[in-house]
Design an enzyme around this catalytic site. Structure first.
Site, PDB file in Angstrom:
ATOM      1  N   SER A  41      42.310   3.061 -59.036  1.00  0.00           N
ATOM      2  CA  SER A  41      42.900   1.721 -59.121  1.00  0.00           C
ATOM      3  C   SER A  41      41.995   0.841 -59.982  1.00  0.00           C
ATOM      4  O   SER A  41      40.833   1.187 -60.230  1.00  0.00           O
ATOM      5  CB  SER A  41      42.993   1.128 -57.707  1.00  0.00           C
ATOM      6  OG  SER A  41      43.184  -0.269 -57.738  1.00  0.00           O
ATOM      7  N   TYR A  81      40.767  -1.327 -49.166  1.00  0.00           N
ATOM      8  CA  TYR A  81      41.374  -0.734 -50.365  1.00  0.00           C
ATOM      9  C   TYR A  81      40.329  -0.652 -51.485  1.00  0.00           C
ATOM     10  O   TYR A  81      40.174   0.383 -52.138  1.00  0.00           O
ATOM     11  CB  TYR A  81      42.583  -1.579 -50.798  1.00  0.00           C
ATOM     12  CG  TYR A  81      43.406  -0.955 -51.907  1.00  0.00           C
ATOM     13  CD1 TYR A  81      44.324   0.052 -51.635  1.00  0.00           C
ATOM     14  CD2 TYR A  81      43.262  -1.383 -53.231  1.00  0.00           C
ATOM     15  CE1 TYR A  81      45.079   0.621 -52.654  1.00  0.00           C
ATOM     16  CE2 TYR A  81      44.019  -0.822 -54.244  1.00  0.00           C
ATOM     17  CZ  TYR A  81      44.931   0.182 -53.949  1.00  0.00           C
ATOM     18  OH  TYR A  81      45.667   0.748 -54.958  1.00  0.00           O
TER      19      TYR A  81
HETATM   20  P1  NAD Z   1      54.048   3.363 -52.707  1.00  0.00           P
HETATM   21  O1  NAD Z   1      53.769   2.575 -51.472  1.00  0.00           O
HETATM   22  O2  NAD Z   1      55.343   3.204 -53.400  1.00  0.00           O
HETATM   23  O3  NAD Z   1      53.788   4.903 -52.431  1.00  0.00           O
HETATM   24  C1  NAD Z   1      52.701   5.357 -51.671  1.00  0.00           C
HETATM   25  C2  NAD Z   1      52.907   6.818 -51.362  1.00  0.00           C
HETATM   26  O4  NAD Z   1      51.875   7.264 -50.476  1.00  0.00           O
HETATM   27  C3  NAD Z   1      54.240   7.053 -50.647  1.00  0.00           C
HETATM   28  O5  NAD Z   1      54.807   8.238 -51.139  1.00  0.00           O
HETATM   29  C4  NAD Z   1      53.807   7.232 -49.222  1.00  0.00           C
HETATM   30  O6  NAD Z   1      54.700   8.035 -48.478  1.00  0.00           O
HETATM   31  C5  NAD Z   1      52.467   7.921 -49.391  1.00  0.00           C
HETATM   32  N1  NAD Z   1      51.677   7.800 -48.179  1.00  0.00           N
HETATM   33  C6  NAD Z   1      51.181   6.668 -47.630  1.00  0.00           C
HETATM   34  N2  NAD Z   1      50.581   6.952 -46.456  1.00  0.00           N
HETATM   35  C7  NAD Z   1      50.718   8.290 -46.257  1.00  0.00           C
HETATM   36  C8  NAD Z   1      50.346   9.177 -45.231  1.00  0.00           C
HETATM   37  N3  NAD Z   1      49.749   8.759 -44.109  1.00  0.00           N
HETATM   38  N4  NAD Z   1      50.647  10.491 -45.355  1.00  0.00           N
HETATM   39  C9  NAD Z   1      51.304  10.933 -46.441  1.00  0.00           C
HETATM   40  N5  NAD Z   1      51.692  10.143 -47.457  1.00  0.00           N
HETATM   41  C10 NAD Z   1      51.409   8.835 -47.354  1.00  0.00           C
HETATM   42  O7  NAD Z   1      52.866   3.018 -53.677  1.00  0.00           O
HETATM   43  P2  NAD Z   1      52.541   3.433 -55.190  1.00  0.00           P
HETATM   44  O8  NAD Z   1      52.378   2.179 -55.925  1.00  0.00           O
HETATM   45  O9  NAD Z   1      53.480   4.458 -55.700  1.00  0.00           O
HETATM   46  O10 NAD Z   1      51.090   4.033 -54.969  1.00  0.00           O
HETATM   47  C11 NAD Z   1      50.728   5.369 -55.254  1.00  0.00           C
HETATM   48  C12 NAD Z   1      49.225   5.415 -55.487  1.00  0.00           C
HETATM   49  O11 NAD Z   1      48.899   4.631 -56.625  1.00  0.00           O
HETATM   50  C13 NAD Z   1      48.407   4.855 -54.341  1.00  0.00           C
HETATM   51  O12 NAD Z   1      47.242   5.622 -54.163  1.00  0.00           O
HETATM   52  C14 NAD Z   1      48.063   3.459 -54.822  1.00  0.00           C
HETATM   53  O13 NAD Z   1      46.891   2.957 -54.243  1.00  0.00           O
HETATM   54  C15 NAD Z   1      47.889   3.717 -56.305  1.00  0.00           C
HETATM   55  N6  NAD Z   1      47.986   2.544 -57.160  1.00  0.00           N
HETATM   56  C16 NAD Z   1      49.142   1.829 -57.249  1.00  0.00           C
HETATM   57  C17 NAD Z   1      49.178   0.716 -58.099  1.00  0.00           C
HETATM   58  C18 NAD Z   1      50.415  -0.118 -58.265  1.00  0.00           C
HETATM   59  O14 NAD Z   1      50.340  -1.146 -58.949  1.00  0.00           O
HETATM   60  N7  NAD Z   1      51.552   0.232 -57.699  1.00  0.00           N
HETATM   61  C19 NAD Z   1      48.056   0.361 -58.837  1.00  0.00           C
HETATM   62  C20 NAD Z   1      46.897   1.112 -58.714  1.00  0.00           C
HETATM   63  C21 NAD Z   1      46.885   2.218 -57.875  1.00  0.00           C
END
Ligand code: NAD
Length: 252
Positions: free
Chosen positions: A144, A157
């Protein structure tokens, strides 16, 4: 939109965690489009992702809750029983909790550290135990901007994602000589459920967009190219990096 990466992953066997939605869904879809067999791991139904890929013989859905280490051995054995090997692991599953540092609870600390950091490490360990005897493999962690910056109101986080960047370096140092590439991608602001609260807050949304040199939020497909690159043989000599894909945010 689907990122195109030719057939760079033809025949490779990949695991993507958190593949039921958001970024993980885009990674699973785009890796399948590049020729990979994809095991989609998530804690809820994978139907939407499997429908987007539309290749039942090249996908496997594994329901697993990574809020404990309990499913880790099962994930590895199900993938091995299905495809016989593991070439790529994308550690994407992640959660976020928001509260002032003065009020932050132990539960919000532990829950985030468990999914974002502890399960990521132990799943990497379990998969690397399969990859090391083969002498090859790719692990791509989803970090991130908070791997580089402090942020506010998200202490666990920031700690977990800073930890992901550190672990990525450590694992690269230990496993590069064994043929395993461990790297991370640090997405900027991406339109997913994870960022819904920010997207829907007009003031925060405007401040974010104004600060991004590219002038817009990322779509999930904007991030796939970097993940596919690090999962492909084009990255054979790339070890231990955390690659920002952020529309220029960190360049400001
Ligand atoms: P999202 O909330 O849409 O998806 C998160 C995913 O993680 C989902 O598929 C969820 O089911 C899974 N997950 C959460 N807890 C879980 C558990 N206990 N067991 C199994 N699976 C679990 O979010 P996203 O934006 O798609 O995030 C995906 C990754 O990208 C994350 O690690 C997030 O920190 C990272 N990220 C996202 C952004 C953004 O702007 N969206 C930016 C930087 C990093």
């Amino acid at each position: 939109m689907t990122a195109t990466f030719g057939s760079a992953l033809e025949g490779k066997v990949a695991i993507v965690t958190g593949a039921n939605t958001g970024l993980g869904q885009a990674f699973a879809r785009d890796m399948a489009a590049a020729g990979a067999l994809v095991a989609c791991v998530g804690r809820s139904s994978m139907d939407e992702t499997l429908a987007a890929i539309d290749a039942p013989d090249r996908t496997l859905a594994i329901e697993a809750d990574l809020s404990s280490l309990e499913p880790i051995d099962r994930i590895v054995s199900e993938v091995l029983a299905w495809a016989g090997r593991i070439d790529i692991l994308v550690n994407n599953a992640g959660i976020i909790r928001r509260a002032d540092a003065l009020d932050f609870t132990e539960t919000d600390w532990d829950d985030v550290m468990q999914v974002n950091l502890k399960s990521l490490f132990f799943l990497s360990q379990a998969v690397a135990r399969v990859m090391v005897p083969e002498g090859r493999g790719k692990i791509v962690n989803i970090a991130s901007l908070l791997s580089f910056q402090g942020g506010i109101r998200i202490p666990s986080y920031t700690a977990s994602k800073s930890g992901v960047a550190g672990l990525t370096r450590l694992l690269a140092c230990e496993w590069a000589s064994k043929g395993i590439n461990v790297n991370a991608v640090a997405p900027g602001y991406v339109r997913t459920n994870n960022t819904k609260a920010l997207q829907e807050d007009p003031e925060r949304n405007r401040a974010i967009v104004e600060r991004i040199p590219a002038g817009r939020w990322a779509e999930a497909s904007d991030i796939s190219g970097a993940v596919l690159f690090l999962a492909s043989s084009a990255a054979d000599y790339v070890h231990g990096i955390t690659l920002p894909v952020d529309g220029g945010w960190l360049a400001r």
